[in-house]
Design an enzyme around this catalytic site. Structure first.
Site, mmCIF file in Angstrom:
data_model
loop_
_atom_site.group_PDB
_atom_site.id
_atom_site.type_symbol
_atom_site.label_atom_id
_atom_site.label_comp_id
_atom_site.label_asym_id
_atom_site.label_seq_id
_atom_site.Cartn_x
_atom_site.Cartn_y
_atom_site.Cartn_z
ATOM 1 N N LYS A 162 0.831 -1.190 0.000
ATOM 2 C CA LYS A 162 0.000 0.000 0.000
ATOM 3 C C LYS A 162 0.876 1.255 0.000
ATOM 4 O O LYS A 162 1.820 1.373 0.788
ATOM 5 C CB LYS A 162 -0.921 0.006 1.225
ATOM 6 C CG LYS A 162 -2.020 -1.043 1.171
ATOM 7 C CD LYS A 162 -3.032 -0.738 0.083
ATOM 8 C CE LYS A 162 -4.241 -1.663 0.186
ATOM 9 N NZ LYS A 162 -5.270 -1.348 -0.830
ATOM 10 N N ASP A 191 -0.168 -0.415 -4.634
ATOM 11 C CA ASP A 191 -1.567 0.022 -4.732
ATOM 12 C C ASP A 191 -1.704 1.361 -4.017
ATOM 13 O O ASP A 191 -1.494 1.442 -2.806
ATOM 14 C CB ASP A 191 -2.483 -1.018 -4.091
ATOM 15 C CG ASP A 191 -3.950 -0.597 -4.079
ATOM 16 O OD1 ASP A 191 -4.292 0.392 -4.766
ATOM 17 O OD2 ASP A 191 -4.743 -1.251 -3.386
ATOM 18 N N GLU A 217 -1.388 -0.209 -9.125
ATOM 19 C CA GLU A 217 -2.851 -0.219 -9.007
ATOM 20 C C GLU A 217 -3.379 1.108 -8.475
ATOM 21 O O GLU A 217 -2.916 1.587 -7.431
ATOM 22 C CB GLU A 217 -3.271 -1.360 -8.076
ATOM 23 C CG GLU A 217 -4.775 -1.493 -7.878
ATOM 24 C CD GLU A 217 -5.134 -2.698 -7.030
ATOM 25 O OE1 GLU A 217 -6.067 -2.585 -6.207
ATOM 26 O OE2 GLU A 217 -4.485 -3.755 -7.184
ATOM 27 N N ASP A 242 -9.104 -0.711 -10.150
ATOM 28 C CA ASP A 242 -9.754 -1.489 -9.093
ATOM 29 C C ASP A 242 -11.083 -0.849 -8.719
ATOM 30 O O ASP A 242 -12.125 -1.131 -9.307
ATOM 31 C CB ASP A 242 -8.813 -1.608 -7.893
ATOM 32 C CG ASP A 242 -9.452 -2.319 -6.705
ATOM 33 O OD1 ASP A 242 -10.476 -3.000 -6.897
ATOM 34 O OD2 ASP A 242 -8.933 -2.205 -5.590
ATOM 35 N N LYS A 266 -13.294 -8.214 -7.786
ATOM 36 C CA LYS A 266 -13.586 -8.449 -6.380
ATOM 37 C C LYS A 266 -15.001 -8.997 -6.267
ATOM 38 O O LYS A 266 -15.973 -8.294 -6.548
ATOM 39 C CB LYS A 266 -13.451 -7.164 -5.562
ATOM 40 C CG LYS A 266 -12.011 -6.682 -5.431
ATOM 41 C CD LYS A 266 -11.910 -5.431 -4.578
ATOM 42 C CE LYS A 266 -10.458 -5.019 -4.370
ATOM 43 N NZ LYS A 266 -10.332 -3.753 -3.615
ATOM 44 N N GLN A 294 -11.695 -7.181 -0.615
ATOM 45 C CA GLN A 294 -12.376 -6.020 -0.043
ATOM 46 C C GLN A 294 -12.177 -5.987 1.474
ATOM 47 O O GLN A 294 -13.059 -5.591 2.209
ATOM 48 C CB GLN A 294 -13.868 -6.086 -0.389
ATOM 49 C CG GLN A 294 -14.610 -4.774 -0.319
ATOM 50 C CD GLN A 294 -14.177 -3.787 -1.372
ATOM 51 O OE1 GLN A 294 -13.645 -4.151 -2.404
ATOM 52 N NE2 GLN A 294 -14.392 -2.522 -1.112
#
Length: 367
Positions: A162, A191, A217, A242, A266, A294
């Site tokens: 992240k 991401d 992402e 996403d 997802k 998620q």
């Protein structure tokens, strides 16, 4: 196989440590268990994880829309009328995880009724997926230490890092520290959860150009139309859309606009019926696909691996199937187990999982 009831049950399970990323922070899994009952006594289950900072859904909102709008529309239909259910739920704007949970609970009930695994009903490509683990915000040393622990305990060798809404140099330092620690023994991708501008994103990618990233992402917002298109045109790393692609129409828009070259599916937001549509579109367009998460509990993760293992395209890459490891407990009677970096589809009809009634009684919040 008529649907006679649709139930929505709120529950809350604390995380061992907060999950932090650019678009928010999660300390407790305040999710909704959805149960679909049939006239034959079969019960299908699924999990709805609200993400107010991503889709605007809250736990109370999911409860209300399922109880007041969705349940009256689908009670009386049969389990095989999934397209009718899809059309009726589609009359309501938004509410993706509520819709997805209802859809997946119906698939689970259908599989149980037919004595077939849902993964086999969807495609049956394989019985497992490799697992990717998400590393939330922390210092470089702590994020490296977490990756070491996850690799040692579970054999996972793909990490989603992240980034975003922090100094670019801090995030790139984290990725560099991971690469220096593990060398080429792990796959890494980043991401941003829309946390950087297009210019910041390109700067970061240039700083990480020698780190052999698998994907990038959602580094910047999709509504920065020109900036996102400019960014994607300046990178040779597959750029995953996403949260910007919750529907097939969104996938088409982003890809044809040159704003993405890969997508995340997802099941928590598109269920099994919608995820099939997205998968087939991606396959037709020749897109890379990853199975996203998620921040699901084990029930939601069972849904994700069920779908991901059903198709060659989604089984090709490691799926994000380990977020439940950060939860202090869960609802399943038999917990999911990640071994040697892989998660197998639970055996048995439907989703192959059962809810532990004692755990549900302990964690539900509507008593």
């Amino acid at each position: 196989m008529k649907i006679v009831a649709v139930e929505a049950i709120p529950f809350a399970i604390p995380y061992v440590k907060p999950l932090r990323f650019a678009s928010g922070e999660v300390r407790t899994a305040e999710h909704v268990l959805v149960r679909v009952r049939t006239d034959e006594g079969v019960v299908g289950v699924a999990e709805a994880p609200p993400r107010p900072f991503t889709y605007g859904e809250t736990q109370d909102g999911i409860l209300a829309v399922i109880r007041q709008i969705f349940a009256p529309q689908i009670v009386g239909l049969t389990l095989t009328e999934r397209e009718v259910v899809h059309a009726r739920l589609g009359r309501t704007v938004g509410n993706p995880t509520a819709k997805a949970a209802v859809d997946m609970a119906i698939w689970d009930a259908l599989g149980r009724s037919l004595d077939l695994p849902v993964s086999a009903m969807l495609g049956g490509y394989t019985d497992h997926m490799r697992v990717s683990h998400m590393l939330g915000f922390d210092t470089p040393d702590k994020m490296v230490a977490e990756a070491e622990r996850i690799q040692d305990e579970y054999g996972i060798s793909t990490f989603k890092v992240k980034v975003g809404r922090r100094p670019v140099t801090l995030d790139t330092a984290v990725v560099r520290a991971l690469r220096e620690r593990f060398g080429d023994t792990v796959d890494l991708y980043v991401d941003g959860n829309r946390g950087w501008t297009a210019a910041e994103s390109l700067r970061a990618l240039k700083e990480m150009a020698d780190l052999d990233l698998l994907f990038a992402e959602e580094l910047c917002p999709a509504d920065d139309v020109l900036g996102r298109r400019w960014l994607v045109g300046h990178t040779d790393i597959p750029f995953i859309a996403d949260e910007s692609v919750p529907t097939p129409a969104d996938v088409t828009r982003e890809v044809l606009a040159g704003s993405a070259t890969a997508i995340s599916i997802k099941t928590a937001r598109t269920g099994f019926t919608g995820s099939q549509r997205v998968h087939h579109l991606a396959e037709g367009l020749g897109l890379e696909v990853v199975m996203g998460n998620q921040i699901d509990g084990q029930l939601g993760t069972a849904c994700a691996v069920t779908f991901g293992a059903a198709f060659e395209l989604t089984a090709r890459r490691a799926g994000e199937l380990s977020n439940f490891l950060d939860m202090s407990d869960d609802l399943l009677a038999t917990p999911l187990r990640i071994r040697e970096g892989r998660l197998h589809v639970p055996p048995g009809p439907g989703l192959g999982v059962e809810i532990d009634p004692d755990k549900l009684a302990r964690y539900r919040t509507d008593n």
